[in-house]
Design a protein around this motif. Structure first.
Motif, PDB file in Angstrom:
ATOM      1  N   ILE A 271       0.868  -1.175   0.000  1.00 27.65           N
ATOM      2  CA  ILE A 271       0.000   0.000   0.000  1.00 27.65           C
ATOM      3  C   ILE A 271       0.904   1.224   0.000  1.00 27.65           C
ATOM      4  N   LYS A 272       0.739   2.056  -1.022  1.00 29.71           N
ATOM      5  CA  LYS A 272       1.575   3.231  -1.195  1.00 29.71           C
ATOM      6  C   LYS A 272       1.279   4.285  -0.131  1.00 29.71           C
ATOM      7  N   SER A 273       2.249   5.132   0.140  1.00 32.68           N
ATOM      8  CA  SER A 273       2.068   6.251   1.067  1.00 32.68           C
ATOM      9  C   SER A 273       0.843   7.071   0.670  1.00 32.68           C
ATOM     10  N   GLU A 274       0.060   7.441   1.669  1.00 35.85           N
ATOM     11  CA  GLU A 274      -1.132   8.279   1.517  1.00 35.85           C
ATOM     12  C   GLU A 274      -2.205   7.672   0.616  1.00 35.85           C
ATOM     13  N   ALA A 275      -2.205   6.360   0.447  1.00 36.45           N
ATOM     14  CA  ALA A 275      -3.157   5.704  -0.455  1.00 36.45           C
ATOM     15  C   ALA A 275      -4.615   5.991  -0.097  1.00 36.45           C
ATOM     16  N   PHE A 276      -4.937   6.019   1.190  1.00 33.95           N
ATOM     17  CA  PHE A 276      -6.315   6.237   1.630  1.00 33.95           C
ATOM     18  C   PHE A 276      -6.498   7.621   2.264  1.00 33.95           C
ATOM     19  N   ILE A 277      -5.588   8.537   2.030  1.00 34.59           N
ATOM     20  CA  ILE A 277      -5.575   9.823   2.722  1.00 34.59           C
ATOM     21  C   ILE A 277      -6.937  10.529   2.676  1.00 34.59           C
TER      22      ILE A 277
ATOM     23  N   GLU B 137       1.746   7.404   6.193  1.00 35.41           N
ATOM     24  CA  GLU B 137       0.441   8.076   6.244  1.00 35.41           C
ATOM     25  C   GLU B 137      -0.621   7.401   5.372  1.00 35.41           C
ATOM     26  N   ALA B 138      -0.527   6.096   5.207  1.00 38.38           N
ATOM     27  CA  ALA B 138      -1.437   5.359   4.333  1.00 38.38           C
ATOM     28  C   ALA B 138      -2.914   5.587   4.680  1.00 38.38           C
ATOM     29  N   PHE B 139      -3.222   5.704   5.968  1.00 40.67           N
ATOM     30  CA  PHE B 139      -4.613   5.866   6.407  1.00 40.67           C
ATOM     31  C   PHE B 139      -4.825   7.209   7.108  1.00 40.67           C
ATOM     32  N   SER B 140      -3.966   8.159   6.841  1.00 36.08           N
ATOM     33  CA  SER B 140      -4.042   9.483   7.458  1.00 36.08           C
ATOM     34  C   SER B 140      -5.362  10.168   7.103  1.00 36.08           C
ATOM     35  N   GLY B 141      -6.002  10.711   8.106  1.00 37.82           N
ATOM     36  CA  GLY B 141      -7.254  11.439   7.883  1.00 37.82           C
ATOM     37  C   GLY B 141      -8.479  10.559   7.714  1.00 37.82           C
ATOM     38  N   CYS B 142      -8.355   9.259   7.919  1.00 38.49           N
ATOM     39  CA  CYS B 142      -9.502   8.342   7.833  1.00 38.49           C
ATOM     40  C   CYS B 142     -10.199   8.342   9.192  1.00 38.49           C
ATOM     41  N   SER B 143     -10.865   9.431   9.501  1.00 38.04           N
ATOM     42  CA  SER B 143     -11.383   9.670  10.845  1.00 38.04           C
ATOM     43  C   SER B 143     -12.500   8.730  11.279  1.00 38.04           C
ATOM     44  N   ASN B 144     -13.150   8.036  10.356  1.00 41.71           N
ATOM     45  CA  ASN B 144     -14.230   7.117  10.715  1.00 41.71           C
ATOM     46  C   ASN B 144     -13.839   5.645  10.593  1.00 41.71           C
ATOM     47  N   LEU B 145     -12.565   5.383  10.343  1.00 39.46           N
ATOM     48  CA  LEU B 145     -12.099   4.010  10.191  1.00 39.46           C
ATOM     49  C   LEU B 145     -12.233   3.274  11.522  1.00 39.46           C
ATOM     50  N   GLU B 146     -13.043   2.219  11.522  1.00 41.47           N
ATOM     51  CA  GLU B 146     -13.310   1.449  12.736  1.00 41.47           C
ATOM     52  C   GLU B 146     -12.669   0.066  12.705  1.00 41.47           C
TER      53      GLU B 146
ATOM     54  N   ASN C 148      -0.636 -10.514   9.489  1.00 44.16           N
ATOM     55  CA  ASN C 148       0.700 -10.666  10.083  1.00 44.16           C
ATOM     56  C   ASN C 148       1.799 -10.800   9.029  1.00 44.16           C
ATOM     57  N   THR C 149       1.451 -10.746   7.768  1.00 41.06           N
ATOM     58  CA  THR C 149       2.434 -10.790   6.686  1.00 41.06           C
ATOM     59  C   THR C 149       3.115  -9.439   6.468  1.00 41.06           C
ATOM     60  N   VAL C 150       2.598  -8.362   7.099  1.00 41.39           N
ATOM     61  CA  VAL C 150       3.184  -7.027   6.940  1.00 41.39           C
ATOM     62  C   VAL C 150       4.523  -6.971   7.666  1.00 41.39           C
ATOM     63  N   THR C 151       5.582  -6.665   6.909  1.00 42.92           N
ATOM     64  CA  THR C 151       6.927  -6.582   7.481  1.00 42.92           C
ATOM     65  C   THR C 151       7.515  -5.178   7.379  1.00 42.92           C
ATOM     66  N   THR C 152       6.927  -4.339   6.532  1.00 44.79           N
ATOM     67  CA  THR C 152       7.426  -2.976   6.361  1.00 44.79           C
ATOM     68  C   THR C 152       6.315  -1.992   6.717  1.00 44.79           C
ATOM     69  N   TRP C 153       6.624  -1.118   7.688  1.00 46.24           N
ATOM     70  CA  TRP C 153       5.645  -0.144   8.178  1.00 46.24           C
ATOM     71  C   TRP C 153       6.143   1.265   7.913  1.00 46.24           C
ATOM     72  N   GLY C 154       5.292   2.095   7.324  1.00 49.02           N
ATOM     73  CA  GLY C 154       5.639   3.491   7.122  1.00 49.02           C
ATOM     74  C   GLY C 154       5.457   4.299   8.394  1.00 49.02           C
ATOM     75  N   LYS C 155       5.770   5.579   8.290  1.00 44.69           N
ATOM     76  CA  LYS C 155       5.613   6.499   9.425  1.00 44.69           C
ATOM     77  C   LYS C 155       4.191   7.064   9.443  1.00 44.69           C
ATOM     78  N   ASP C 156       3.715   7.350  10.624  1.00 44.28           N
ATOM     79  CA  ASP C 156       2.444   8.071  10.822  1.00 44.28           C
ATOM     80  C   ASP C 156       1.288   7.475  10.015  1.00 44.28           C
ATOM     81  N   ILE C 157       1.170   6.177  10.026  1.00 39.23           N
ATOM     82  CA  ILE C 157       0.155   5.480   9.237  1.00 39.23           C
ATOM     83  C   ILE C 157      -1.252   5.968   9.551  1.00 39.23           C
ATOM     84  N   PHE C 158      -1.527   6.285  10.826  1.00 36.40           N
ATOM     85  CA  PHE C 158      -2.881   6.680  11.232  1.00 36.40           C
ATOM     86  C   PHE C 158      -2.979   8.128  11.675  1.00 36.40           C
ATOM     87  N   THR C 159      -2.138   9.019  11.171  1.00 37.91           N
ATOM     88  CA  THR C 159      -2.193  10.424  11.550  1.00 37.91           C
ATOM     89  C   THR C 159      -3.580  10.999  11.294  1.00 37.91           C
ATOM     90  N   ASN C 160      -4.087  11.798  12.245  1.00 40.20           N
ATOM     91  CA  ASN C 160      -5.402  12.460  12.123  1.00 40.20           C
ATOM     92  C   ASN C 160      -6.524  11.469  11.992  1.00 40.20           C
TER      93      ASN C 160
END
Length: 172
Positions: A119-125, A145-154, A160-172
């Protein structure tokens, strides 16, 4: 376009299939923008960059195939208003990478296809209507920041296959 009494045609007014041959690395900004009859795009693996609005407004574009480079860098706006994005629940997937999910589709739930591993950076911004994301495949990488600004994401069940994590994935 009509000039005086003459009607002139541009190549992009009639092209239905574009093949990007091996050796071409970059598709420039607005390069094929507005090619409304373009239905199919075939890419070679040498394409590593598709810039802003390169295919914006290609409203008939419903198929992208070829050997797509898994490290391709695609601008978020490269395929804006293309048919295949609408057919894929507002998601732009290139190769194994989810490049963008367009919030103007206002979906509450999205299922990410099984072929997506990155999932690319800011994909769901700023996708504010989105409440649930379901992953079907073997996701290995989530960009900054893949999910940055997704304020209603529940609900987001990250495999568990994710091995690479970006920064600030859930900002805002």
């Amino acid at each position: 376009p009509v000039y005086g009494n003459e009607e002139k045609y541009y190549v992009m007014d009639v092209v239905k299939h574009i093949i990007i041959e091996n050796g071409i690395n970059t598709i420039g900004m607005k390069y094929f923008s507005g090619a409304e009859y373009l239905e199919k795009l075939t890419l070679s693996e040498s394409v590593t960059v598709i810039k802003d609005d390169a295919f914006e407004g290609c409203t008939s574009l419903s198929e992208i195939d070829g050997i797509i480079n898994n490290d391709i860098e695609v601008a978020r706006s490269a395929f804006e208003d293309c048919q295949f994005i609408e057919e894929n629940d507002g998601m732009l997937v290139m190769g194994n990478t989810l490049v963008a999910a367009y919030s103007d589709f206002e979906l509450v739930e999205i299922t990410v296809p099984s072929n997506v591993t990155k999932i690319k950076s800011e994909a769901f911004i700023n996708y504010q209507t989105l409440q649930t994301i379901i992953f079907e495949g073997n996701l290995t990488s989530i960009g900054d920041e893949a999910f940055s600004g997704c304020s209603n994401l529940e609900t987001l069940n990250i495999p568990n296959t994710v091995t690479t994590w970006g920064k600030d994935i859930f900002t805002n």
